[in-house]
Design an enzyme around this catalytic site. Structure first.
Site, PDB file in Angstrom:
ATOM      1  N   PRO A 414     -10.447 -29.180 -43.841  1.00 26.67           N
ATOM      2  CG  PRO A 414      -9.144 -30.212 -42.211  1.00 26.67           C
ATOM      3  CD  PRO A 414     -10.257 -29.249 -42.401  1.00 26.67           C
ATOM      4  CD  GLN A 491      -6.823 -32.903 -41.100  1.00 27.13           C
ATOM      5  OE1 GLN A 491      -7.097 -33.503 -42.130  1.00 27.13           O
ATOM      6  NE2 GLN A 491      -7.729 -32.628 -40.166  1.00 27.13           N
ATOM      7  CE1 TYR A 572      -9.531 -42.361 -41.808  1.00 28.29           C
ATOM      8  CE2 TYR A 572     -10.066 -40.137 -41.083  1.00 28.29           C
ATOM      9  CZ  TYR A 572     -10.240 -41.184 -41.978  1.00 28.29           C
ATOM     10  OH  TYR A 572     -11.118 -41.062 -43.018  1.00 28.29           O
ATOM     11  NE  ARG A 620     -11.366 -31.195 -38.356  1.00 28.26           N
ATOM     12  CZ  ARG A 620     -12.199 -30.931 -39.378  1.00 28.26           C
ATOM     13  NH1 ARG A 620     -12.685 -31.900 -40.119  1.00 28.26           N
ATOM     14  NH2 ARG A 620     -12.548 -29.691 -39.651  1.00 28.26           N
ATOM     15  NE  ARG A 715     -21.245 -31.233 -45.954  1.00 25.96           N
ATOM     16  CZ  ARG A 715     -22.353 -31.548 -45.291  1.00 25.96           C
ATOM     17  NH1 ARG A 715     -23.201 -32.423 -45.793  1.00 25.96           N
ATOM     18  NH2 ARG A 715     -22.599 -30.987 -44.121  1.00 25.96           N
TER      19      ARG A 715
HETATM   20  C1  LIG Z   1     -15.037 -34.778 -49.472  1.00 22.33           C
HETATM   21  C2  LIG Z   1     -14.696 -34.602 -48.034  1.00 22.33           C
HETATM   22  C3  LIG Z   1     -13.433 -34.960 -47.579  1.00 22.33           C
HETATM   23  C4  LIG Z   1     -13.099 -34.776 -46.241  1.00 22.33           C
HETATM   24  N1  LIG Z   1     -11.813 -35.038 -45.834  1.00 22.33           N
HETATM   25  C5  LIG Z   1     -11.424 -34.693 -44.587  1.00 22.33           C
HETATM   26  C6  LIG Z   1     -10.062 -34.739 -44.209  1.00 22.33           C
HETATM   27  O1  LIG Z   1      -9.172 -35.052 -44.988  1.00 22.33           O
HETATM   28  N2  LIG Z   1      -9.743 -34.413 -42.930  1.00 22.33           N
HETATM   29  C7  LIG Z   1     -10.693 -34.028 -42.027  1.00 22.33           C
HETATM   30  O2  LIG Z   1     -10.361 -33.742 -40.878  1.00 22.33           O
HETATM   31  N3  LIG Z   1     -11.981 -33.950 -42.389  1.00 22.33           N
HETATM   32  C8  LIG Z   1     -12.357 -34.244 -43.641  1.00 22.33           C
HETATM   33  N4  LIG Z   1     -13.663 -34.069 -44.027  1.00 22.33           N
HETATM   34  C9  LIG Z   1     -14.637 -33.524 -43.052  1.00 22.33           C
HETATM   35  C10 LIG Z   1     -14.787 -32.011 -43.237  1.00 22.33           C
HETATM   36  O3  LIG Z   1     -13.599 -31.324 -42.952  1.00 22.33           O
HETATM   37  C11 LIG Z   1     -15.894 -31.472 -42.335  1.00 22.33           C
HETATM   38  O4  LIG Z   1     -15.537 -31.699 -40.988  1.00 22.33           O
HETATM   39  C12 LIG Z   1     -17.259 -32.089 -42.616  1.00 22.33           C
HETATM   40  O5  LIG Z   1     -17.488 -32.182 -44.008  1.00 22.33           O
HETATM   41  C13 LIG Z   1     -18.380 -31.262 -42.003  1.00 22.33           C
HETATM   42  O6  LIG Z   1     -18.328 -29.948 -42.484  1.00 22.33           O
HETATM   43  P1  LIG Z   1     -19.381 -29.360 -43.584  1.00 22.33           P
HETATM   44  O7  LIG Z   1     -20.747 -29.586 -43.018  1.00 22.33           O
HETATM   45  O8  LIG Z   1     -19.035 -27.897 -43.690  1.00 22.33           O
HETATM   46  O9  LIG Z   1     -19.167 -30.115 -44.854  1.00 22.33           O
HETATM   47  C14 LIG Z   1     -14.033 -34.270 -45.345  1.00 22.33           C
HETATM   48  C15 LIG Z   1     -15.311 -33.944 -45.806  1.00 22.33           C
HETATM   49  C16 LIG Z   1     -15.634 -34.072 -47.128  1.00 22.33           C
HETATM   50  C17 LIG Z   1     -16.997 -33.644 -47.593  1.00 22.33           C
END
Ligand SMILES: Cc1cc2nc3c(=O)[nH]c(=O)nc-3n(C[C@H](O)[C@H](O)[C@H](O)COP(=O)(O)O)c2cc1C
Ligand SMILES: Cc1cc2nc3c(=O)[nH]c(=O)nc-3n(C[C@H](O)[C@H](O)[C@H](O)COP(=O)(O)OP(=O)(O)OC[C@H]3O[C@@H](n4cnc5c(N)ncnc54)[C@H](O)[C@@H]3O)c2cc1C
Length: 763
Positions: A414, A491, A572, A620, A715
């Site tokens: 997400p 989500q 949250y 989550r 990412r």
């Molecule tokens: C731009 C952005 C927005 C995110 N928005 C959410 C979100 O809406 N809900 C959520 O559970 N995590 C959110 N996250 C966290 C990601 O889902 C993820 O857990 C976190 O980036 C680590 O994963 P990665 O190392 O693959 O980026 C967000 C992350 C990024 C980079």
């Protein structure tokens, strides 16, 4: 130069040799408390890389060491009546006695004076020497005497071990033997080091050690008990201790040593005295001997000792930290072993081989492609009930839960887009999510979609509380179902105390410059001094929010989403109930974990009631607040996961942090995966793992080792919507379906890959 080397282990002796080799005029004295032939332990393992360094430094001792080596290639794991054997690991073993004898002889030949059976004096006694080397091992007195300057950090690890030997042959493989006794599990690390002797290190948890009664046993009794436990593998041979010259118990706890400083005036620490690495990665002698060479090099090349020490420490500290990191993973694997003892022998073996995280899935393929092929087939058979003829990487094995089958195990995590107006998703969202659904992932999560306008994080967050929201999401979901093989998950969340904040690329989590809306929370605890003070929710407010979640879930079901995730992480609303950092309530919704989970579970049960039975739900969570004992810790996350599963959750999506400004997270590759591993294997709940996972190799290793059931990449999917299709091309796996209009692009990509790379996977 006059050098006093206190301690004649592999580090001290190799330094004495290396110094003499660089300048025979140096006057080098080694002080060793033991007799020449006395030594604890039996054999040590050295890598090819270390041998090469020894050879460059001193071909004479390296040749003698080489001639004394026992070589083997396989690792055999005896576990639950099965022996799983894999090859290509390449080890060399030598007896510690023989290694020391070679080094002693060589040192003497070069003119080093070795004083055996001599206790080193306090360093002041060596004031006539230009250089004093503290090479006196893990319990170094040189270090202890000046603990104020060296500042040692000593971490006493949890398991008990004893270092024994045997004439039973283990000459075909480095062997791990796991035995279950009525008092708990106990295991041995066994390896041959000369024609007729093998090292046999016995290890167990402290609880098992006490229950077996080792605490009260003499060395002879300990040996007899171990012979009984491992009788099946000893073929009638005895176990032997050569630690009889040591006082007290033959059992030890491993001490992980790291010093803030390695030198002071003309005193320098070397080998185990400066830093240790757990024996399960077999690298302590390597570190000591390589550091000895580096120290001698710099003493020779630098104008002053001070300069030499600075260069020595900066070069070697990096290597030590790298190894200690791998060693910590490995140590923890053995300490947490109870968690893995339900795994099938194939997966247990894979988990053991990859425990230090230095060996990845594709490394294993290079070592033993046949074994890995069998393991991949096992993985698929367990998932689908059918043994495949041709194996495929674990990430491409389908996943079934309730009535849903994901075509593979890669998920788009997400990610808030901050592009909505009044909660309504628009063309940005349509294109963004549709592209990722076309990109090959098995499951695409929407961003946190809010259950009410006040429950939004920012003015740009999507919602699911109005009719027009339903229509806009339906357009996307219909497209994903009609044009792609992906499933799509919504989500749902409520921002709580972290609501009414700026867009992600503005000042993250900071209040809006104007038009803020009031925020709510379990208690009047703001996210930061700058954020609004949340209003403490009354029971009636909580009922209302629960019903908002239910309304959004009903809409999601009508739209046809395949999967529903509740966002109970990252500070949250629901997360702020779960963590004691923000939940200060004194009613039945605050205090104990059961109380703090009460509202999140009420919401969960209400949502589960309206969410279709055949469709899965995940939640989550933040498995670690990263603030020590004041917050949620990984062991609490196991209890949280159990409660969620008991209340209808199919998978826990294991994230961490973002619950407190005080958090001190420890980042790194796959840094949250250990929490997923723990939840999955301790609570027996299926998990999604997320956090700095970005290579196909990471995904395959996590899945194959049973550390998660699904893997989320965030990412990586912003950078590349087609991550999964590209991963397939990298692995030369052709079992993925590209969208038909893109076939010619696929063919060109595959051709280019085939031209530039040797296949590491298979078709
Ligand atoms: C731009 C952005 C927005 C995110 N928005 C959410 C979100 O809406 N809900 C959520 O559970 N995590 C959110 N996250 C966290 C990601 O889902 C993820 O857990 C976190 O980036 C680590 O994963 P990665 O190392 O693959 O980026 C967000 C992350 C990024 C980079
Ligand atoms: C169970 C076990 C298995 C291991 N297996 C491996 C392996 O397979 N491969 C590997 O690379 N490493 C292994 N190690 C690690 C390895 O043994 C050490 O890292 C290595 O010996 C460090 O060398 P050192 O010279 O720094 O210290 P040590 O080998 O400990 O030598 C220090 C010396 O100083 C002497 N000494 C101490 N105090 C005094 C004093 N006051 N006066 C005089 N003399 C003193 C001691 O008698 C000793 O001889 C293992 C360790 C353990 C515990």
């Amino acid at each position: 130069m006059r050098a006093a080397v206190l301690g004649g282990g592999p580090g001290g002796l190799n330094f004495a040799i290396s110094l003499k080799l660089r300048d025979p005029a140096h006057d080098v004295l080694v002080i060793e408390r033991n007799r020449p032939g006395d030594t604890f332990g039996w054999g040590v393992v050295l890598s090819d890389e270390t041998l090469h360094k020894l050879e460059t430094n001193d071909p004479v001792s390296a040749k003698a060491i080489n001639e004394s080596f026992a070589y083997w290639d396989d690792i055999a794991v005896h576990y639950r009546g099965a022996v799983v054997r894999s090859g290509g690991h390449g080890f060399s073993g030598i007896s510690r006695k023989r290694l020391l004898a070679i080094l002693q002889e060589r040192a003497r030949a070069l003119g080093v004076t070795i004083r055996f059976e001599t206790e080193a004096e306090p360093v002041e006694a060596y004031r006539d020497y230009d250089l004093i080397v503290g090479a006196d091992g893990a319990n170094s007195r040189v270090r202890a005497a000046r603990a104020d300057v060296f500042q040692p950090d000593i971490d006493v690890r949890a398991c008990k071990y004893t270092w024994l030997g045997t004439h039973q042959k283990f000459d075909d493989a480095f062997t791990f033997i796991f035995e279950e006794t009525e008092h708990g599990w106990i295991w041995a690390h066994a390896y041959q080091f000369d024609a007729d002797t093998a090292t046999f290190i016995v290890e167990c948890s402290e609880a098992t050690w006490r229950r077996i009664g080792f605490e009260r046993m003499t060395t002879e009794e300990t040996i007899a008990a171990c012979e009984g436990i491992f009788a099946r593998n000893l073929g009638g041979h005895a176990l032997m201790s050569n630690a009889r010259h040591l006082r007290g118990s033959a059992w030890l706890n491993f001490n992980r040593v790291l010093c803030a400083h390695w030198s002071h005036d003309n005193i320098v620490l070397l080998g185990d005295a400066a830093a240790t690495a757990h024996f399960s990665v077999g690298s302590g002698s390597k570190l000591a001997m390589e550091s000895a060479i580096a120290l001698a090099n710099y003493v020779a090349s630098e104008p002053t000792l001070k300069d030499a020490f600075v260069r020595y420490e900066s070069e070697r500290r990096l290597e030590v930290l790298r190894l200690q990191n791998a060693a910590r993973n490995s140590t923890e694997w053995f300490e947490d072993i109870e968690r893995y003892l339900n795994l099938d022998p194939v997966q247990f073996n894979y988990s053991l081989l990859t425990r230090s995280q230095r060996i990845s899935h594709e490394n294993l393929r290079q070592r033993d492609a046949r074994w890995l092929d069998g393991a991949e087939k096992w993985f698929e058979e367990r998932a689908t009930g059918r043994r495949p003829n041709i194996s495929r990487p674990p990430m491409f094995v389908p996943f079934r839960v309730r009535g849903i089958e994901l075509k593979n195990r890669v998920c788009v995590s997400p990610m808030a887009q901050y592009k909505a107006k009044d909660g309504t998703p628009n063309d940005w969202h349509f294109v963004h999510y549709a592209e990722r659904a076309k990109g090959g992932a098995g499951l695409v999560f929407t961003e946190m979609t809010c259950v009410s306008p006040e429950g939004r994080i920012s003015p740009g967050c999507t919602g699911l509380y109005r009719e027009e929201h339903e229509g806009a999401w339906r357009r996307l979901v219909d497209f994903v179902h009609a044009e792609t093989e992906a499933k799509i998950a919504i989500q749902l969340g409520h921002s709580g105390p972290k609501g009414s904040t700026q867009l992600g690329w503005e000042e993250m989590d900071a209040p809006l410059p104007r038009d803020n809306w009031p925020v709510v929370g379990p208690s009047a605890v703001p996210w930061s001094p700058e954020n609004q003070m949340p209003r403490e929710l009354s029971h009636a407010d909580m009922d209302k929010i629960r019903e908002e979640f239910v309304r959004s879930a009903e809409m999601a079901a009508r739209i046809g989403f395949d999967w529903l995730e509740l966002h109970y992480a990252h500070g949250y609303l629901m997360s702020s109930f779960i963590t004691p950092l923000t939940n200060r309530r004194t009613d039945e919704y605050g205090g104990s974990l059961d109380n703090r989970m009460r509202f999140p579970l009420e919401v969960l049960r209400a949502v589960r009631r309206v969410w279709p039975d055949e469709k899965p739900m995940s939640v989550r969570i933040s498995a670690h607040d990263w603030v020590g004992r004041d917050g949620v810790q990984p062991q609490d996350a196991v209890a949280i996961a159990r409660l969620l599963a008991e209340n209808g959750v199919d998978l826990v999506d294991v994230s961490a942090g973002q619950t407190s400004k005080r958090a001190q997270p420890v980042y790194g590759r796959m840094f949250q995966t250990p929490f997923s591993d723990r939840i999955r294997n301790e609570a027996g709940v299926a998990t999604l793992s997320v956090g700095n996972i970005f290579e196909p190799d990471h995904v395959n290793s996590i899945l194959m080792a049973g550390r998660a059931d699904l893997v989320c990449l965030a990412r990586a999917h912003l950078a590349d919507p087609y991550w999964t299709l590209h991963a397939a091309a990298d692995l030369h796996y052709t079992g993925v379906n590209w969208p038909k209009p893109y076939w010619s692009g696929r063919d060109q990509l595959n051709r280019l890959k085939a031209r530039t790379e040797a296949p590491i996977g298979k078709v």
